[in-house]
Write an enzyme that holds these catalytic residues in place. Sequence first.
Site, PDB file in Angstrom:
ATOM      1  N   CYS A 133      -3.339   0.693   6.885  1.00  0.00           N
ATOM      2  CA  CYS A 133      -3.409  -0.200   8.049  1.00  0.00           C
ATOM      3  C   CYS A 133      -4.050   0.461   9.271  1.00  0.00           C
ATOM      4  CB  CYS A 133      -2.017  -0.691   8.403  1.00  0.00           C
ATOM      5  SG  CYS A 133      -0.848   0.651   8.623  1.00  0.00           S
TER       6      CYS A 133
ATOM      7  N   GLU B 299       4.845  -4.836  11.804  1.00  0.00           N
ATOM      8  CA  GLU B 299       3.813  -3.795  11.633  1.00  0.00           C
ATOM      9  C   GLU B 299       2.649  -4.467  10.921  1.00  0.00           C
ATOM     10  OE1 GLU B 299       3.767  -0.832  12.756  1.00  0.00           O
ATOM     11  OE2 GLU B 299       5.854  -0.415  13.257  1.00  0.00           O
TER      12      GLU B 299
ATOM     13  N   GLU C 159       8.197   1.863  14.379  1.00  0.00           N
ATOM     14  CA  GLU C 159       8.902   2.486  13.275  1.00  0.00           C
ATOM     15  C   GLU C 159       8.729   3.987  13.416  1.00  0.00           C
ATOM     16  OE1 GLU C 159       7.356   0.570   9.643  1.00  0.00           O
ATOM     17  OE2 GLU C 159       9.211  -0.589   9.689  1.00  0.00           O
TER      18      GLU C 159
ATOM     19  N   ASN D  48       0.801  -1.238   0.000  1.00  0.00           N
ATOM     20  CA  ASN D  48       0.000   0.000   0.000  1.00  0.00           C
ATOM     21  C   ASN D  48       0.832   1.285   0.000  1.00  0.00           C
ATOM     22  OD1 ASN D  48       0.760  -0.752   2.576  1.00  0.00           O
ATOM     23  ND2 ASN D  48      -1.101   0.017   3.548  1.00  0.00           N
TER      24      ASN D  48
END
Length: 515
Positions: free
Chosen positions: A309, A275, A489, A178
Amino acid sequence: MKHPRPFLAFSIRRYSKDVSEKTLSKSHQVTSPLNFLLGRRTEAKGPSSFHLIAPATGTKLRDVVNSNEQDVNEAILAARNSYRSWSKWTGFERGKVLKTAADIIRSKVDDLAYTEVLDTGKPIWEARYDILGCADTIEFYGGVAGRIKGDFMQLSGGSFAYTIREPLGVVGGIGAWNFPFQMAAWKSAPALACGNTMVFKPSQVTPLTAVMLGEIYQQAGLPGGCYNVVQGEGETGQILCSHPDIDKVTFTGSVPTGSRIMAACAKDIKHVTLELGGKSPLVIFSDADLDNAVKGAILANFSNQGQVCSNGTRVFVEESVAGEFLAKLIDRVEKMKIGDPYQEDTLIGATISPQQAAIVEDYIGIAKKEGATVVYGGERVTLSDSNCAGGIYLRPCILVNCTDNMRVVKEEIFGPVLSLLTFKSEDEVIARANDSQFGLAGGVFTRDLQRAHRFVAAMEVGSIYVNNYNVYPVGVPFGGYKKSGIGRENGEDSLDYYSQIKSVYFEGGNVDCPY
Ligand code: NDP
């Protein structure tokens, strides 16, 4: 994840020219080899390959050769050899390379953005914003690299201890489709800043821009072998994760794949950052500024074709304002232009693949069977522009009459489907918002400061937005609670996940020994 303000972006910086995919499909990025080894594009050995399709048009761009075990071994060996010298560079020197890379990215933003659109089908202004956000991230880690340091502790009798923050070694990176350039940038920048080297596998669906990042790093002065790209399907990722000479795996993708990767890493006790997916709540209280709340709900559901997400797809609205909120929401969503992603005024581009579109449509069908009502959208839109006839364009979908136990409310869809739920009290909505296996993000719209703080404290999520949604300023860490992941992150906190601490004890006197 994405750079802040996607819906403002197109009004800030417009480009007069629209770019035809025909021009781009002939471009260097598409026709050249797509692995990146020792600072050069190379071709994987295969023998199998897969099709690369442009989502905007549905046309095949080329075949991409799968990297086999030998390709992965070569990339890891290159990264291991380069690690020996790169890890000895000072942080300041490493930072200079990253800062130069950030400048080069800015100078190539159009080329990168156009290629990202080719890969993803997302609107061009959104791709441009993603790319510029990555330049900021890489520059941020360029600044941080020179400040990576340990600690010092004075002990009794002239003894002392200090810590050294050392890199982990060779990092394997695996990305989802994505935000392809962002995945490569967000993983490689902190890894390289800490002195690690990397082998990165992009999603098979979006292989193009991770290689361009390699060329940019090379141009910025990164020694060959410090950042390598292997293209391939899941099997290539599996080979990478299971390789004994990989010290850490950083992964972005779905929960089931994350779980498999964690299991593969357990064998050699590798470090791992995950993630993963989400099904985040966005809660709108009756005292909120409803116009802002509507904007927040759109940012939380419909940017990047809903393929984000952290999206807040469970939209809880206090019962007394639910009708007014819904009317304002539909009014705004109706005006969003669905179209050719290369046109600057397009707000909704193509869905990544027919498979993903089928997943979204299946969920809408299931929702209806379970008693939800589609009050807006959900259908395919046929674009009059013949260029885009082969792409899949979905109108954003708004569902009402939803309940917490419906699959569409519990499971991640990864498409433009907003489920509207209503609530009566703060305690009730907090319990319902937290009732999820995921914990990636959440949001609240309210003018009541005390309630906002109570809400922040109560939410079991890694990121929470108060009176906004899906903003990712550089330097702010990002990651999930619960099944949404492990590690962080972005921001300085991510250094903890790309380095390890060596503790050094220095004796200042004689050895005190009871034996
Ligand atoms: P997948 O989990 O299907 O794939 C992610 C990557 O893993 C791809 O590169 C894939 O290869 C690779 N892969 C697949 N199987 C294996 C394996 N056994 N070992 C190693 N690698 C493997 O996710 P998607 O690409 O479909 O992305 C969508 C998901 O990503 C959603 O759940 C979304 O929520 C999550 N996501 C999470 C983000 C976060 O920061 N928390 C951000 C963005 C997305 P292949 O090329 O074959 O697909």
